[in-house]
Write a protein that holds these residues in place. Structure first.
Motif, PDB file in Angstrom:
ATOM      1  N   UNK A   1       0.934  -1.388  -0.174  1.00 50.28           N
ATOM      2  CA  UNK A   1       0.004   0.044   0.030  1.00 50.28           C
ATOM      3  C   UNK A   1       0.831   1.237  -0.078  1.00 50.28           C
ATOM      4  N   UNK A   2       1.987   1.172   0.787  1.00 53.61           N
ATOM      5  CA  UNK A   2       2.677   2.467   0.923  1.00 53.61           C
ATOM      6  C   UNK A   2       3.628   2.698  -0.420  1.00 53.61           C
ATOM      7  N   UNK A   3       3.826   1.559  -1.059  1.00 51.67           N
ATOM      8  CA  UNK A   3       4.645   1.926  -2.419  1.00 51.67           C
ATOM      9  C   UNK A   3       3.867   2.377  -3.471  1.00 51.67           C
ATOM     10  N   UNK A   4       2.357   2.029  -3.481  1.00 55.55           N
ATOM     11  CA  UNK A   4       1.343   2.345  -4.370  1.00 55.55           C
ATOM     12  C   UNK A   4       1.007   3.855  -3.967  1.00 55.55           C
ATOM     13  N   UNK A   5       0.850   4.336  -2.813  1.00 52.89           N
ATOM     14  CA  UNK A   5       0.632   5.695  -2.454  1.00 52.89           C
ATOM     15  C   UNK A   5       1.577   6.562  -2.825  1.00 52.89           C
ATOM     16  N   UNK A   6       2.829   6.010  -2.962  1.00 55.33           N
ATOM     17  CA  UNK A   6       3.980   7.068  -3.066  1.00 55.33           C
ATOM     18  C   UNK A   6       4.084   7.335  -4.565  1.00 55.33           C
ATOM     19  N   UNK A   7       3.671   6.544  -5.319  1.00 50.44           N
ATOM     20  CA  UNK A   7       3.594   6.798  -6.717  1.00 50.44           C
ATOM     21  C   UNK A   7       2.037   7.289  -7.347  1.00 50.44           C
ATOM     22  N   UNK A   8       1.397   7.506  -6.283  1.00 49.96           N
ATOM     23  CA  UNK A   8       0.115   7.935  -6.974  1.00 49.96           C
ATOM     24  C   UNK A   8      -1.101   7.171  -7.457  1.00 49.96           C
ATOM     25  N   UNK A   9      -0.656   5.792  -7.083  1.00 43.56           N
ATOM     26  CA  UNK A   9      -1.688   4.621  -7.667  1.00 43.56           C
ATOM     27  C   UNK A   9      -2.566   4.409  -6.474  1.00 43.56           C
ATOM     28  N   UNK A  10      -3.947   3.482  -6.833  1.00 44.99           N
ATOM     29  CA  UNK A  10      -4.625   3.188  -6.011  1.00 44.99           C
ATOM     30  C   UNK A  10      -4.106   2.237  -5.041  1.00 44.99           C
ATOM     31  N   UNK A  11      -4.271   2.228  -3.613  1.00 43.78           N
ATOM     32  CA  UNK A  11      -3.588   1.437  -2.898  1.00 43.78           C
ATOM     33  C   UNK A  11      -3.330  -0.231  -3.081  1.00 43.78           C
TER      34      UNK A  11
END
Lengths: 324, 80
Positions: A39-49
């Protein structure tokens, strides 16, 4: 936009938050071993969690981006580098078209999550892009990455900035000796009181066989069983029971010697007694344990387990707030 | 001549022999070519070959046969 796989790493798979809902048919949820890091990796690049990312186990892959990309690596400490220039973990960074993303040796933890803005775009199977390698389902052709594979990347919803970072306090560190909280039960009556106490007082070590299906441990004394005449349908070994369903996180101890925690690619049922179940809040941590890492099992009650789950949810809420 | 310390690429169990009854891939003092196998690391029920990345002579192994090894831990010394 695509990702070309130059070197696959040891066991790199496409994972998202999994496909719950089919376990009763024998299909496990799969998905990232460490949900928080995904979830953190996705949030960092602006993706859905819950977008699909790469889960790299023990060894990073070598990847070439065909177009300019924004990437983030979370979870295990496995230093990423772009064309030999070190990049920070838990932070988004840019990779230009044609550049190669590679990784240094694993230092701490076990699994790194590599998110790319837009998400990995493999077909959705039963509601998820996660790879279930044992069942050859989902991900890229139902298997781990190989050299020369090409992964499609989805379109980004909005422009993504490099340099976004998860605050230090919200990066989960892997302790030197991990403590896994366990709700005793299910079939713990099968072992003697002394054996049960021994299980919770000894230091176990992660066995090299530990994988996405089950995390195996060694090093503790064998458990003694309460003598009984085996019921009809149960095998002859005292650790056998009449076949039953296996919950995620349940700890079976075949022959009473080596505990196995069933994880995201779990088998759904069988005939081994279970001594208890790891609480949901501690499942992510298991995915970051290296072979030979020392582990202790700590008995807790349901109230503590639910409080730990609330804490984990609060931590996730804090992470979301910090990256808004 | 210089000595280089080569690190283990993976965590797991290190084996110097292809099978218990067979001789080691390499003995201390042996010459080794780039790409030649010097050992095995077992993890997640998979045996991964440890290949020499450059040529030289193996000066000594720093991890014993069948011993646990961490990724990045010094595995052997190479004279180049």
């Amino acid at each position: 936009m695509a990702i070309e796989v130059i070197k696959p790493g040891l066991a790199t798979t496409v994972q998202d938050l999994g496909r719950p809902g089919y376990y009763h048919l024998g299909i496990p949820e799969s998905g990232a071993m460490d949900h928080y890091a995904l979830r953190a990796a996705n949030l960092l690049v602006g993706n859905a969690e819950g977008d699909a990312v790469l889960e790299a186990t023990f060894q990073g892959p070598e990847l070439r981006m065909t177009e300019n990309a924004v990437v983030a690596v979370t979870g295990a400490e496995m230093q990423p580098g772009v064309e030999g220039v070190a990049q920070p973990i838990w932070t988004s960074f840019a990779v230009k078209a044609g550049q190669v993303l590679a990784f240094d040796f694993l230092k701490r933890g076990a699994r790194a999550y590599v998110a790319v803005a837009g998400g990995i775009d493999v077909p959705v199977v039963l509601g998820s892009r996660s790879t279930y390698a044992l069942g050859a389902l989902g991900g890229l052709e139902g298997r781990a990455l190989r050299a020369a594979d090409v992964l499609a990347v989805g379109k980004t919803a909005a422009a993504v900035k490099a340099g976004r970072s998860v605050p230090e306090a919200l990066r989960r560190a892997v302790p030197a000796t991990a403590e896994l909280r366990v709700l005793p039960g299910l079939y713990d009556f099968r072992v003697t009181k002394a054996a049960l106490e021994g299980f919770f007082s000894e230091t176990w070590r992660v066995a090299t066989e530990a994988d996405r299906i089950g995390y195996r441990f060694r090093g503790g004394r064998p458990l003694e069983f309460v003598p009984r005449k085996q019921p009809f349908g149960a095998g002859s070994d005292p650790s056998n029971i009449v076949d039953t369903c296996y919950p995620y996180g349940s700890i079976q101890i075949p022959g009473g010697s080596e505990p196995i925690i069933l994880h995201r690619d779990a088998v759904s049922g069988g005939g081994y007694f279970m001594i208890g179940t790891v609480i949901s809040a501690d499942m992510d941590l298991i995915g970051q344990l290296q072979p030979h890492a020392p582990v202790r099992f700590v008995a807790v009650d349901m109230e503590t387990a639910l409080a730990a789950r609330r804490e984990a949810n609060q931590r996730m809420a804090a992470l979301r707030a910090s990256l808004q | 001549m210089s000595t280089k310390t080569i690190a283990a690429p993976l965590p797991g169990t290190f084996y110097r022999r292809p099978a218990p009854e067979e001789p080691p891939f390499k003995n201390e003092g042996d010459p080794v070519a780039a790409g030649e196998q010097v050992g095995l690391i077992e993890v997640m029920k998979t045996f991964t070959a440890v290949l020499a990345e450059e040529a030289g002579h193996i000066r000594r192994f720093l991890v014993e046969n069948e011993a646990p090894v961490m990724a990045g831990e010094p595995l052997y010394e190479l004279e180049i």
